[in-house]
Design an enzyme around this catalytic site. Structure first.
Site, PDB file in Angstrom:
ATOM      1  N   GLN A 281       0.840  -1.207   0.000  1.00 24.69           N
ATOM      2  CA  GLN A 281       0.000   0.000   0.000  1.00 24.69           C
ATOM      3  C   GLN A 281       0.870   1.250   0.000  1.00 24.69           C
ATOM      4  O   GLN A 281       0.567   2.218  -0.693  1.00 24.69           O
ATOM      5  CB  GLN A 281      -0.942  -0.011   1.208  1.00 24.69           C
ATOM      6  CG  GLN A 281      -1.992  -1.107   1.096  1.00 24.69           C
ATOM      7  CD  GLN A 281      -2.924  -1.170   2.286  1.00 24.69           C
ATOM      8  OE1 GLN A 281      -2.766  -0.439   3.255  1.00 24.69           O
ATOM      9  NE2 GLN A 281      -3.899  -2.063   2.206  1.00 24.69           N
TER      10      GLN A 281
ATOM     11  N   ASP B 134      -1.990 -11.739   4.246  1.00 30.18           N
ATOM     12  CA  ASP B 134      -3.423 -11.810   4.560  1.00 30.18           C
ATOM     13  C   ASP B 134      -3.897 -13.240   4.823  1.00 30.18           C
ATOM     14  O   ASP B 134      -5.025 -13.446   5.276  1.00 30.18           O
ATOM     15  CB  ASP B 134      -4.240 -11.203   3.414  1.00 30.18           C
ATOM     16  CG  ASP B 134      -4.020  -9.697   3.312  1.00 30.18           C
ATOM     17  OD1 ASP B 134      -3.575  -9.086   4.298  1.00 30.18           O
ATOM     18  OD2 ASP B 134      -4.300  -9.125   2.229  1.00 30.18           O
TER      19      ASP B 134
END
Ligand code: S3P
Length: 428
Positions: free
Chosen positions: A166, A314
């Site tokens: 990100q 994740d």
């Protein structure tokens, strides 16, 4: 609420919804491009719908159909929003969009839900300040809500202190508005969807793999195009773990994204002894895609740490479920980033797996999961975190009796069809 019972095996041929990371990026680059972008197999999850809402508020026309999104690009002509831009639960929306907003000659205010308002933004604010953007926000402009006033930016060379796709993507997107070449060096390789998609839209991106440096040339012409979103390997992960851990399971998950910066889960499950094969892999719109076949069996513990962590960050909650039924112990380390996800995922996994009778030692940067022969059904919290809710549902398939997961609405963030898909493959 979700109620799950122990199942005999997992069986079937399924598709999982489109990739969340790629869906977000397609809306963002489509919004900046000239002309029309058609996004096929778009993930209609709440996070990606937040991105659509924000870019509509920035003046972009976006049509949403059943599985497809059409973006009428603004050609770098976003307009000042009338209201606060609400990213909901989505860190990707907030951090990537801040990179784009930093390049706009107007003021915008970015916020999110209670979870997102606690997540660190300094990691993107710091490099954007160096590029020339101005911020005003809570806790010395390190938390949302944040007001950003941008304009013409300076290109920078930035060494990222954390391995975060990100942050890398935020800087590359800001780099589109800088006159010159912007460089980002990462401490470990993270997902490279932004780089791939920037190239797909026509930007000049250079990647020095050995040094982990990515650069983008500012002020490009981006051209609207077709984006085919692969199935999300992070969603496939729940079914991969269920099938791998339940003997006699046999499942094929079709058209899953197999980007090498995302496929760490395959490597780890194979190391744990799982029978996983890739069949029929090909490239689609700049991303590798293939079918994955998993046959159930017995798993053994492994050590998961180092540079593989960003490639499966994740998937750690559901890998911890695999570890819970594996023979021996599994060590997760170098993963302190898990503490600043939608919830503190190390604490959440440790607390919830303990309810199934699993011994988990919590560590500052991970955990040690001691595999056990059988799990007891439990009543679980999800902490409003989609991946915790789904990981505990998979634990429920492996546990004696009934498992209840409370507050499972968050599953809609990334995988609205999860419950139906689970019912369709679980054999009782
Ligand atoms: C994402 C990057 C990862 C990941 C998140 C999606 C992205 O976050 O955990 O779910 O789309 O770039 P970090 O960049 O914080 O590691």
């Amino acid at each position: 609420m979700l109620s799950v019972r122990k199942c005999k095996r997992i069986e079937g041929i399924i598709n999982v919804p489109g990739d969340k990371s790629i869906s977000h990026r397609a809306v963002m680059l489509g919004s900046l491009a000239k002309g029309k972008t058609v996004i096929r197999n778009f993930l209609m999850g709440e996070d990606c719908l937040s991105t659509i809402a924000c870019f509509r508020a920035l003046g972009v026309k976006i049509d949403v159909f059943e599985k497809e999104v059409v973006v009428y690009g603004s050609g770098f002509g976003l307009s000042e929003p009338d209201d606060v831009l609400d990213c909901g639960n989505s860190g990707t929306t907030a951090r990537l969009m801040l990179g784009i907003l930093a390049g706009q000659n107007f003021c915008s205010i970015v916020t999110g839900d209670d979870s997102l308002k606690k997540r660190p933004m300094k990691r993107v604010v710091d490099p954007l300040l160096k590029m020339g953007a101005k911020f005003l926000g809570k806790k010395d402009s390190t938390l949302l809500p944040l007001a950003v006033k941008g304009g013409e930016l300076k290109p920078i060379y930035y060494e990222m202190p954390v391995a975060s796709a990100q942050v890398k993507s935020c800087i590359l997107l800001a780099g589109l508005f800088a006159d010159g070449v912007t460089y980002v060096k990462e401490p470990a390789l993270t997902r490279d969807h932004t780089e791939r998609m920037l190239k797909h839209f026509g930007a000049e991106v250079d990647i020095e793999h050995d040094n982990k440096i990515v650069s983008v040339k500012g002020c490009p012409v981006l051209n609207g195009c077709e984006v085919i979103v692969p199935g999300d390997i992070s969603s496939a992960a729940f079914f991969m773990v269920a099938a791998a851990a339940i003997p006699e399971s046999d499942i094929i998950i079709k058209d899953v994204g197999l980007n090498p910066t995302r496929d760490g889960i395959i490597e780890v499950l194979q190391e744990m002894g799982a029978d996983i094969k890739i069949i029929d892999s090909k490239m689609k719109a700049g991303e590798p895609v293939g079918d994955i076949r998993i046959i159930g069996g017995k798993l053994k513990g492994a050590v998961v740490g180092g540079s593989i962590i960003p490639r499966l960050i994740d998937e750690i909650p559901v890998l911890a479920v695999a570890a819970a039924v594996a023979e021996g112990k599994t060590v997760f380390k170098d993963a302190k980033e898990l503490r600043v996800k939608e919830t503190d995922r190390i604490a959440a996994v440790a607390r919830e797996l303990a309810k199934f009778g699993v011994h988990v030692e919590e560590k500052p940067d991970g955990m040690i999961v001691h595999g056990t022969k059988s799990l007891n059904g439990a009543v679980c919290e999800s902490y409003g975190d989609h991946r915790i809710a789904m990981a505990m549902a998979i634990a429920g398939l492996l546990a004696e009796g009934e498992t209840i997961i409370k507050n499972t609405e968050s599953i809609n963030i990334s995988f609205p069809s999860f419950e139906n898909l689970l019912k369709s493959v679980a054999v009782f």
